[in-house]
Design a protein around this motif. Structure first.
Motif, PDB file in Angstrom:
ATOM      1  N   GLN A 127       0.842  -1.213   0.000  1.00  0.00           N
ATOM      2  CA  GLN A 127       0.000   0.000   0.000  1.00  0.00           C
ATOM      3  C   GLN A 127       0.872   1.257   0.000  1.00  0.00           C
ATOM      4  O   GLN A 127       0.593   2.218  -0.727  1.00  0.00           O
ATOM      5  N   THR A 128       1.928   1.225   0.810  1.00  0.00           N
ATOM      6  CA  THR A 128       2.844   2.370   0.849  1.00  0.00           C
ATOM      7  C   THR A 128       3.505   2.556  -0.512  1.00  0.00           C
ATOM      8  O   THR A 128       3.606   3.687  -1.032  1.00  0.00           O
ATOM      9  N   ALA A 129       3.950   1.456  -1.126  1.00  0.00           N
ATOM     10  CA  ALA A 129       4.596   1.528  -2.443  1.00  0.00           C
ATOM     11  C   ALA A 129       3.618   2.062  -3.482  1.00  0.00           C
ATOM     12  O   ALA A 129       3.972   2.903  -4.334  1.00  0.00           O
ATOM     13  N   GLU A 130       2.365   1.593  -3.467  1.00  0.00           N
ATOM     14  CA  GLU A 130       1.348   2.082  -4.416  1.00  0.00           C
ATOM     15  C   GLU A 130       1.109   3.575  -4.231  1.00  0.00           C
ATOM     16  O   GLU A 130       0.967   4.328  -5.191  1.00  0.00           O
ATOM     17  N   ALA A 131       1.052   3.992  -2.951  1.00  0.00           N
ATOM     18  CA  ALA A 131       0.844   5.415  -2.671  1.00  0.00           C
ATOM     19  C   ALA A 131       2.015   6.238  -3.228  1.00  0.00           C
ATOM     20  O   ALA A 131       1.818   7.299  -3.844  1.00  0.00           O
ATOM     21  N   TRP A 132       3.237   5.716  -3.006  1.00  0.00           N
ATOM     22  CA  TRP A 132       4.388   6.430  -3.530  1.00  0.00           C
ATOM     23  C   TRP A 132       4.383   6.431  -5.055  1.00  0.00           C
ATOM     24  O   TRP A 132       4.695   7.457  -5.686  1.00  0.00           O
ATOM     25  N   LEU A 133       4.045   5.330  -5.667  1.00  0.00           N
ATOM     26  CA  LEU A 133       4.001   5.281  -7.131  1.00  0.00           C
ATOM     27  C   LEU A 133       2.960   6.247  -7.683  1.00  0.00           C
ATOM     28  O   LEU A 133       3.189   6.920  -8.701  1.00  0.00           O
ATOM     29  N   ALA A 134       1.813   6.323  -7.015  1.00  0.00           N
ATOM     30  CA  ALA A 134       0.775   7.260  -7.455  1.00  0.00           C
ATOM     31  C   ALA A 134       1.283   8.695  -7.337  1.00  0.00           C
ATOM     32  O   ALA A 134       1.073   9.528  -8.240  1.00  0.00           O
ATOM     33  N   ARG A 135       1.966   9.006  -6.245  1.00  0.00           N
ATOM     34  CA  ARG A 135       2.513  10.353  -6.069  1.00  0.00           C
ATOM     35  C   ARG A 135       3.583  10.659  -7.115  1.00  0.00           C
ATOM     36  O   ARG A 135       3.651  11.767  -7.676  1.00  0.00           O
ATOM     37  N   ILE A 136       4.434   9.624  -7.372  1.00  0.00           N
ATOM     38  CA  ILE A 136       5.487   9.809  -8.376  1.00  0.00           C
ATOM     39  C   ILE A 136       4.863  10.045  -9.744  1.00  0.00           C
ATOM     40  O   ILE A 136       5.281  10.943 -10.505  1.00  0.00           O
ATOM     41  N   ALA A 137       3.842   9.283 -10.094  1.00  0.00           N
ATOM     42  CA  ALA A 137       3.165   9.434 -11.390  1.00  0.00           C
ATOM     43  C   ALA A 137       2.542  10.821 -11.488  1.00  0.00           C
ATOM     44  O   ALA A 137       2.616  11.489 -12.543  1.00  0.00           O
ATOM     45  N   GLU A 138       1.909  11.278 -10.436  1.00  0.00           N
ATOM     46  CA  GLU A 138       1.307  12.628 -10.408  1.00  0.00           C
ATOM     47  C   GLU A 138       2.376  13.692 -10.615  1.00  0.00           C
ATOM     48  O   GLU A 138       2.191  14.624 -11.389  1.00  0.00           O
ATOM     49  N   THR A 139       3.482  13.459  -9.895  1.00  0.00           N
ATOM     50  CA  THR A 139       4.570  14.444  -9.995  1.00  0.00           C
ATOM     51  C   THR A 139       5.147  14.438 -11.397  1.00  0.00           C
ATOM     52  O   THR A 139       5.424  15.504 -11.975  1.00  0.00           O
ATOM     53  N   LEU A 140       5.327  13.276 -11.998  1.00  0.00           N
ATOM     54  CA  LEU A 140       5.824  13.192 -13.380  1.00  0.00           C
ATOM     55  C   LEU A 140       4.873  13.888 -14.348  1.00  0.00           C
ATOM     56  O   LEU A 140       5.312  14.614 -15.248  1.00  0.00           O
ATOM     57  N   ARG A 141       3.605  13.672 -14.221  1.00  0.00           N
ATOM     58  CA  ARG A 141       2.627  14.292 -15.109  1.00  0.00           C
ATOM     59  C   ARG A 141       2.627  15.812 -14.926  1.00  0.00           C
ATOM     60  O   ARG A 141       2.490  16.558 -15.892  1.00  0.00           O
ATOM     61  N   ALA A 142       2.788  16.205 -13.700  1.00  0.00           N
ATOM     62  CA  ALA A 142       2.742  17.646 -13.436  1.00  0.00           C
ATOM     63  C   ALA A 142       4.036  18.344 -13.868  1.00  0.00           C
ATOM     64  O   ALA A 142       4.005  19.490 -14.317  1.00  0.00           O
ATOM     65  N   GLU A 143       5.158  17.685 -13.755  1.00  0.00           N
ATOM     66  CA  GLU A 143       6.441  18.344 -13.995  1.00  0.00           C
ATOM     67  C   GLU A 143       7.012  18.095 -15.378  1.00  0.00           C
ATOM     68  O   GLU A 143       7.791  18.906 -15.855  1.00  0.00           O
ATOM     69  N   LEU A 144       6.685  17.030 -16.025  1.00  0.00           N
ATOM     70  CA  LEU A 144       7.260  16.709 -17.330  1.00  0.00           C
ATOM     71  C   LEU A 144       6.192  16.797 -18.412  1.00  0.00           C
ATOM     72  O   LEU A 144       5.047  16.429 -18.212  1.00  0.00           O
ATOM     73  N   PRO A 145       6.604  17.281 -19.601  1.00  0.00           N
ATOM     74  CA  PRO A 145       5.633  17.411 -20.683  1.00  0.00           C
ATOM     75  C   PRO A 145       5.400  16.084 -21.418  1.00  0.00           C
ATOM     76  O   PRO A 145       5.906  15.878 -22.515  1.00  0.00           O
ATOM     77  N   ILE A 146       4.706  15.162 -20.836  1.00  0.00           N
ATOM     78  CA  ILE A 146       4.373  13.882 -21.477  1.00  0.00           C
ATOM     79  C   ILE A 146       2.904  13.960 -21.844  1.00  0.00           C
ATOM     80  O   ILE A 146       2.057  14.281 -21.016  1.00  0.00           O
TER      81      ILE A 146
END
Length: 160
Positions: free
Chosen positions: A127-146
């Motif tokens: 659950q902790t890993a999923e939460a971190w992955l979700a945060r990382i994905a959000e951060t990637l979407r927000a910070e990188l132009p993909i």
């Protein structure tokens, strides 16, 4: 006709009772004998030695039977002692098996508890890993132009 009348008809004519031939009057004097007293001087063919030998043979046979009976009793005692020992050993083995089964059950319960504990920890880590992955994905979407459709749900980029 009654039983009494039949008995009267069966009586011998010279006797006064139907039981007269069965009843023996005692001798009037000890020197006088009747058919129930034995006079050994008049016995022909009496073999006292053979009688004594027969009595001795019977005595030997009885003593032999006593010896055999004692031997059989002793053998029965031995068998009973063996059966008791076998029974005691069987009970001891059963008690040992029950103790081993209890120990194995306790070990199995402890192993199951430990596995369940590890599973709970793994679940929390996942659950902790999923939460971190979700945060990382959000951060990637927000910070990188993909572009929106090019990112896999697992967080990996599609190959072009």
């Amino acid at each position: 006709m009654s039983d009494v009348d039949r008995a009267r008809e069966m009586r011998a004519p010279h006797s006064g009772s139907a039981w007269a031939s069965v009843i023996v009057d005692p001798p009037s004097h000890p020197d006088v004998s009747n058919e129930n007293t034995l006079d050994f001087t008049q016995l022909s063919g009496f073999d006292g030695e053979a009688l004594l030998a027969s009595i001795q043979a019977v005595g030997r046979h009885v003593r032999d039977l006593d010896v055999q009976t004692q031997a059989q009793r002793e053998r029965i005692r031995e068998l009973i002692a063996q059966v008791r020992e076998h029974l005691r050993a069987a009970i001891e083995r059963a008690e040992q098996a029950e103790a081993r089964e209890r120990d194995m059950q306790l070990q199995a319960n402890a192993a199951v508890e430990a596995a369940e504990g590890r599973a709970r920890v793994a679940e929390k880590l996942a659950q902790t890993a999923e939460a971190w992955l979700a945060r990382i994905a959000e951060t990637l979407r927000a910070e990188l132009p993909i572009p929106q459709g090019e990112m896999e749900p697992s967080g990996c980029q599609k190959a072009a």
